[in-house]
Design a protein around this motif. Structure first.
Motif, mmCIF file in Angstrom:
data_model
loop_
_atom_site.group_PDB
_atom_site.id
_atom_site.type_symbol
_atom_site.label_atom_id
_atom_site.label_comp_id
_atom_site.label_asym_id
_atom_site.label_seq_id
_atom_site.Cartn_x
_atom_site.Cartn_y
_atom_site.Cartn_z
ATOM 1 N N LEU B 67 0.795 -1.222 0.000
ATOM 2 C CA LEU B 67 0.000 0.000 0.000
ATOM 3 C C LEU B 67 0.837 1.286 0.000
ATOM 4 C CD1 LEU B 67 -2.948 0.841 -0.089
ATOM 5 C CD2 LEU B 67 -2.875 1.124 2.385
ATOM 6 N N PRO B 68 1.860 1.415 0.890
ATOM 7 C CA PRO B 68 2.628 2.667 0.863
ATOM 8 C C PRO B 68 3.257 2.913 -0.509
ATOM 9 C CG PRO B 68 3.177 1.384 2.810
ATOM 10 C CD PRO B 68 2.312 0.510 1.957
ATOM 11 N N ALA B 69 3.841 1.878 -1.107
ATOM 12 C CA ALA B 69 4.512 2.063 -2.403
ATOM 13 C C ALA B 69 3.508 2.491 -3.469
ATOM 14 C CB ALA B 69 5.227 0.785 -2.816
ATOM 15 N N ILE B 70 2.321 1.870 -3.472
ATOM 16 C CA ILE B 70 1.315 2.210 -4.485
ATOM 17 C C ILE B 70 0.875 3.661 -4.314
ATOM 18 C CG2 ILE B 70 -1.014 1.736 -5.304
ATOM 19 C CD1 ILE B 70 -0.564 -1.195 -4.497
ATOM 20 N N ILE B 71 0.500 4.015 -3.081
ATOM 21 C CA ILE B 71 0.007 5.370 -2.842
ATOM 22 C C ILE B 71 1.082 6.401 -3.150
ATOM 23 C CG2 ILE B 71 -0.680 6.966 -1.014
ATOM 24 C CD1 ILE B 71 -2.335 4.806 0.191
ATOM 25 N N GLN B 72 2.319 6.125 -2.711
ATOM 26 C CA GLN B 72 3.360 7.130 -2.911
ATOM 27 C C GLN B 72 3.787 7.230 -4.372
ATOM 28 O OE1 GLN B 72 5.847 5.817 0.284
ATOM 29 N NE2 GLN B 72 4.561 6.855 1.781
ATOM 30 N N THR B 73 3.636 6.157 -5.128
ATOM 31 C CA THR B 73 3.883 6.243 -6.570
ATOM 32 C C THR B 73 2.892 7.219 -7.194
ATOM 33 O OG1 THR B 73 4.620 3.955 -6.633
ATOM 34 C CG2 THR B 73 3.946 4.924 -8.723
ATOM 35 N N LEU B 74 1.615 7.081 -6.811
ATOM 36 C CA LEU B 74 0.591 7.955 -7.372
ATOM 37 C C LEU B 74 0.793 9.398 -6.912
ATOM 38 C CD1 LEU B 74 -2.498 5.594 -6.975
ATOM 39 C CD2 LEU B 74 -1.273 6.195 -9.080
ATOM 40 N N ILE B 75 1.099 9.574 -5.605
ATOM 41 C CA ILE B 75 1.261 10.934 -5.084
ATOM 42 C C ILE B 75 2.403 11.657 -5.799
ATOM 43 C CG2 ILE B 75 2.006 12.272 -3.069
ATOM 44 C CD1 ILE B 75 0.458 10.396 -1.310
ATOM 45 N N THR B 76 3.566 10.996 -5.906
ATOM 46 C CA THR B 76 4.704 11.671 -6.549
ATOM 47 C C THR B 76 4.367 12.015 -7.998
ATOM 48 O OG1 THR B 76 5.642 9.488 -6.952
ATOM 49 C CG2 THR B 76 6.595 10.740 -5.157
ATOM 50 N N ALA B 77 3.697 11.092 -8.704
ATOM 51 C CA ALA B 77 3.383 11.353 -10.111
ATOM 52 C C ALA B 77 2.391 12.509 -10.239
ATOM 53 C CB ALA B 77 2.826 10.092 -10.758
ATOM 54 N N ILE B 78 1.403 12.548 -9.340
ATOM 55 C CA ILE B 78 0.393 13.608 -9.443
ATOM 56 C C ILE B 78 0.994 14.978 -9.123
ATOM 57 C CG2 ILE B 78 -1.714 14.508 -8.365
ATOM 58 C CD1 ILE B 78 -2.591 11.510 -8.115
ATOM 59 N N LEU B 82 1.174 18.212 -11.503
ATOM 60 C CA LEU B 82 0.624 19.514 -11.098
ATOM 61 C C LEU B 82 1.649 20.619 -11.288
ATOM 62 C CD1 LEU B 82 -1.422 18.675 -7.867
ATOM 63 C CD2 LEU B 82 -2.251 19.248 -10.152
ATOM 64 N N ILE B 83 2.919 20.298 -11.016
ATOM 65 C CA ILE B 83 3.966 21.310 -11.217
ATOM 66 C C ILE B 83 4.392 21.356 -12.680
ATOM 67 C CG2 ILE B 83 6.293 22.031 -10.570
ATOM 68 C CD1 ILE B 83 5.902 20.441 -7.954
ATOM 69 N N GLY B 84 4.565 20.183 -13.277
ATOM 70 C CA GLY B 84 5.196 20.112 -14.589
ATOM 71 C C GLY B 84 4.319 20.558 -15.751
ATOM 72 N N ILE B 174 10.760 18.239 -12.781
ATOM 73 C CA ILE B 174 11.836 18.780 -13.619
ATOM 74 C C ILE B 174 12.146 17.827 -14.776
ATOM 75 C CG2 ILE B 174 14.277 19.421 -13.642
ATOM 76 C CD1 ILE B 174 13.901 20.302 -10.708
ATOM 77 N N MET B 175 12.070 16.518 -14.476
ATOM 78 C CA MET B 175 12.399 15.542 -15.513
ATOM 79 C C MET B 175 11.350 15.442 -16.603
ATOM 80 S SD MET B 175 13.907 12.513 -13.205
ATOM 81 C CE MET B 175 14.265 11.447 -14.575
ATOM 82 N N ILE B 176 10.083 15.661 -16.255
ATOM 83 C CA ILE B 176 9.053 15.478 -17.285
ATOM 84 C C ILE B 176 8.784 16.753 -18.081
ATOM 85 C CG2 ILE B 176 7.929 13.546 -16.101
ATOM 86 C CD1 ILE B 176 5.761 15.407 -15.163
ATOM 87 N N VAL B 177 9.209 17.906 -17.548
ATOM 88 C CA VAL B 177 8.968 19.161 -18.277
ATOM 89 C C VAL B 177 9.523 19.126 -19.707
ATOM 90 C CG1 VAL B 177 9.720 21.575 -18.379
ATOM 91 C CG2 VAL B 177 8.512 20.728 -16.370
ATOM 92 N N PRO B 178 10.786 18.709 -19.900
ATOM 93 C CA PRO B 178 11.288 18.706 -21.287
ATOM 94 C C PRO B 178 10.463 17.816 -22.217
ATOM 95 C CG PRO B 178 13.036 18.152 -19.728
ATOM 96 C CD PRO B 178 11.797 18.290 -18.942
ATOM 97 N N GLY B 231 3.284 8.883 -17.609
ATOM 98 C CA GLY B 231 3.885 7.555 -17.716
ATOM 99 C C GLY B 231 5.316 7.555 -17.220
ATOM 100 N N ARG B 232 6.057 8.576 -17.625
ATOM 101 C CA ARG B 232 7.445 8.655 -17.181
ATOM 102 C C ARG B 232 7.513 8.868 -15.672
ATOM 103 N NH1 ARG B 232 13.036 10.796 -19.533
ATOM 104 N NH2 ARG B 232 14.097 10.592 -17.590
ATOM 105 N N ALA B 233 6.623 9.721 -15.140
ATOM 106 C CA ALA B 233 6.653 10.003 -13.707
ATOM 107 C C ALA B 233 6.301 8.763 -12.890
ATOM 108 C CB ALA B 233 5.688 11.147 -13.383
ATOM 109 N N LEU B 234 5.381 7.949 -13.393
ATOM 110 C CA LEU B 234 4.985 6.742 -12.659
ATOM 111 C C LEU B 234 6.118 5.723 -12.615
ATOM 112 C CD1 LEU B 234 1.370 6.054 -13.985
ATOM 113 C CD2 LEU B 234 1.991 6.575 -11.633
ATOM 114 N N GLY B 235 6.842 5.607 -13.707
ATOM 115 C CA GLY B 235 7.816 4.536 -13.810
ATOM 116 C C GLY B 235 9.233 4.926 -13.476
ATOM 117 N N GLU B 236 9.496 6.213 -13.307
ATOM 118 C CA GLU B 236 10.862 6.671 -13.103
ATOM 119 C C GLU B 236 11.482 6.009 -11.866
ATOM 120 O OE1 GLU B 236 13.050 8.102 -14.844
ATOM 121 O OE2 GLU B 236 14.339 7.715 -13.139
ATOM 122 N N THR B 237 12.704 5.531 -12.026
ATOM 123 C CA THR B 237 13.275 4.704 -10.969
ATOM 124 C C THR B 237 14.473 5.324 -10.262
ATOM 125 O OG1 THR B 237 12.609 2.813 -12.279
ATOM 126 C CG2 THR B 237 14.107 2.389 -10.475
#
Lengths: 349, 312
Positions: B67-78, B82-84, B174-178, B231-237
């Protein structure tokens, strides 16, 4: 046109043949993988050994769990692990294990104005910090141990290893030995469920997090603490004395280790008795298969470790590791000749 | 024989070749899915659905909760989106509609260069440069000023370490903006000049031209650009692994350390000894696969609805 083309092909073929001859002339190369903790010393040994004999040793420091996996899968000639396998595990996988080198795991802190060795901690206090029960540097339990220090009223940021590692195994093993609560709730493993803190990847990751976060505490292998200029803590050992991490205090702990009565060399050096013993001392182990399909390569592997046992002490000292004492080396080599054999049953050592 | 006689055979061959290549993609997808499903059987048999709803991740007792990994994956991507997205949108609009050519070219090149930087470089920069600055400057301030506020306060309460979920989100942004801005710019340049000229001719302002002509014309492409970024934000490692703090805990604070699905896999896969641990990590991979699939499906539906509204 055609002639240059032909010349090119001939030249290329000649080159290829030369390369083939060259390759077979120095085919002796042994490979190992595993623990990151002894990597600096294995790398230096390999360099010196290659200069002397021309035999190349290729070691990948991918972590203890990875080392165990790789040797079980026979993708390497030897595996290395900081967490020893039990006798049953060894027998089940058909492996032989021996201790190769010793060193220490060291708590390191980043508090403004605090230098290496300034802060004194005890095992139970360290465990409570990692349990999240002590959260400030000026907590009474810490200031009582350090009456002369002015510790700030700053939150303690706990740093741990996020990847599985032998360093974590030895660290949690020590915490479990000194704190019943740790033993009951967290346990001992290469990776555990940390109640608090941030996780850095590898010794390097923990070192860089500790360096960057004000008020942090982490634990790394001693050489990494030195390389990164991190402030180590003094620890109270089993005999109630405060000691600093040094090669001498690691050796003192190792001197009390009873290798002769440890089946399969399964012995953990944490919390050993002795007034000068560093309490979080750790040995790193080598694993090979009992039955060797390529006896020549196995022989080269044993040659390398024999050379390292007998000539590697100085290099180990320089990097603040502790070489195995002579009586243990004799024991280990007897194990080699008794247990490591070719698949035809012929002795290798 | 003339070329004409060969033409039908050649066309058929070409058709078969390209058909085969396209099928290869489908086959690959099925193979990956099968691998993930098979790998996840042990942990799902052992723990069932509690794997997805528990937040216990304990290699000692061999109990795993994602659960923490799933939720935090979504939170970071969202947060990253919102910023990008607004930033990328601004960049793309400026480059295609407003800037003089002498700025547009170098800025466009810079964007493409930024997109080409490997993610681990962003991670290292994030860890060594961004996180310490962020911790010292912003986090001390949020801790002193926002954390005491009731209700939303706990969201910002964390020691100023500079490492954590929010830091990872910013690095991701920053990574997804370009990516997003480069794609949006390319889409925006496809708007026929005559459409815009007529709008200007009618007396539209720049904003009206962008809002009423460029955007509706490029709707599908814009959504596509955002989805690519998501997609990139969700999978970025690797970049995330460097700065998120790697802890399997649900915390109320977005400043605190966390872990995403991909950072957990990157961290633990090599050292996972027990069968269940490995299986738990493969199941995390499967989960990410499914999440990405859902995101793409939702984007498709959204586009369909837009098309209907536009009356196509």
């Amino acid at each position: 046109m055609l002639t240059t083309f032909k010349k090119g092909i001939l030249g290329g073929a000649a080159l290829l043949m030369a390369a083939g001859v060259f390759a077979s002339a120095q085919a002796t190369e042994i490979s190992g993988a595993g623990a990151t903790f002894p990597y600096p010393v294995y790398a230096k040994w390999a360099e010196a050994y290659e200069a002397k004999t021309g035999v190349k040793m290729n070691y990948q420091s991918i972590g203890s769990g990875g080392g165990i996996k790789q040797i079980k899968a026979k993708t390497v000639d030897f595996g290395a692990s900081d967490a020893p396998l039990t006798k049953e595990e060894l027998d089940k996988a058909g492996l032989v294990q021996w201790p190769m080198i010793m060193g220490g795991v060291v708590p390191v802190v980043n508090i403004k104005g605090i230098k290496g060795g300034d802060v004194k901690l005890t095992g139970p206090v360290l465990a409570d910090i990692y349990l999240g029960k002590i959260t400030k540097w000026d907590d009474k339990q810490i200031t009582d141990l350090n009456p002369d220090l002015k510790l700030p009223s700053e939150a303690i940021s706990v740093v741990e290893r996020s990847d599985g590692s032998g360093t974590t195994f030895n660290f949690t093993n020590y915490l479990a030995a000194v704190s019943p609560e740790w033993k009951k709730n967290i346990g001992v493993n290469k990776s555990v469920q940390w109640p608090v803190g941030v996780g850095g990847k590898g010794n390097e990751g923990v070192a860089s997090y500790t360096k960057q976060i004000d008020g942090s505490i982490g634990y790394v292998e001693y050489a990494y603490a030195l390389q990164n200029n991190l402030a180590y803590t003094q620890m109270k050992n089993k005999d109630g004395e405060f000691v600093s991490p040094t090669a001498a205090s690691f050796a003192a702990a190792a001197a009390n280790a009873d290798w002769a009565h440890a089946p399969g060399y399964y012995l953990i050096l944490g919390n050993q008795p002795g007034a000068k013993s560093w309490p979080i001392t750790a040995a790193s182990f080598i694993l090979v298969h009992k039955s060797q399909e390529k006896p020549e390569t196995a022989k080269e592997v044993l040659n390398f470790f024999d050379w390292s046992f007998k000539n590697g002490g100085e290099i180990a000292d320089k990097l603040d590791y502790v070489a195995m004492p002579e009586n243990v080396v004799d024991m280990v080599e007897k194990t080699w000749s008794a247990d490591v054999k070719g698949s035809n049953g012929k002795k290798i050592w | 024989m003339s070329v004409k006689q060969f033409r039908p055979a050649f066309d058929r061959g070409f058709h078969n070749l390209t058909f085969g290549l396209s099928m290869f993609v489908l086959l690959l997808l099925v193979a990956i899915l099968a691998f993930l499903v098979m790998g996840s059987i042990p942990v799902l048999q052992n723990q069932g659905l509690s794997f997805f709803i528990s937040s216990d991740w304990n290699p000692v007792t061999d109990v795993y909760g994602a659960l923490p990994a799933i939720i935090q994956t979504l939170i970071t991507a969202i947060i990253a989106l919102l910023i990008g997205v607004p930033v990328s949108f601004g960049i793309a609009i400026f480059l295609t509609e407003l800037s003089p050519a002498w700025i547009a070219r170098p800025v466009g090149m810079a964007i493409e260069l930024l997109a080409a930087i490997p993610s681990i470089i962003y991670g290292m920069w994030g860890l060594f440069v961004f996180a310490p600055t962020f911790g010292a400057a912003l986090q001390r301030w949020t801790m002193a000023n926002l954390a005491p506020i009731p209700v939303i306060g706990p969201l910002f309460a964390s020691p100023p370490m500079g490492i954590g979920i929010f830091t990872a989100s910013i690095i991701l942004a920053i990574m997804i903006v370009p990516f997003i801005s480069a794609m949006m710019r390319d889409v925006f340049t496809t708007v026929p000049a005559v459409l815009k000229e007529s709008a200007y001719g009618l007396g539209c302002t720049r904003w009206e031209v962008v809002y009423r002509i460029v955007l509706p014309y490029c709707r599908a492409g814009t959504v596509g650009a955002v989805m690519l970024g998501l997609g990139r934000a969700l999978g970025e490692t690797m970049a995330v692994t460097f700065v998120i703090g790697n802890s399997h805990r649900l915390s109320a604070s977005i400043m605190g350390p966390g872990a995403t699905i991909s950072s957990s896999i990157a961290n633990e896969f090599v050292e996972a000894d027990s069968k269940l641990h490995t299986s738990a990590l493969v199941t995390l991979g499967l989960t990410l696969f499914v999440i990405t699939f859902i995101v793409l499906a939702v984007a498709r539906l959204f586009l369909l609805r837009l098309k209907k509204q536009a009356g196509h």
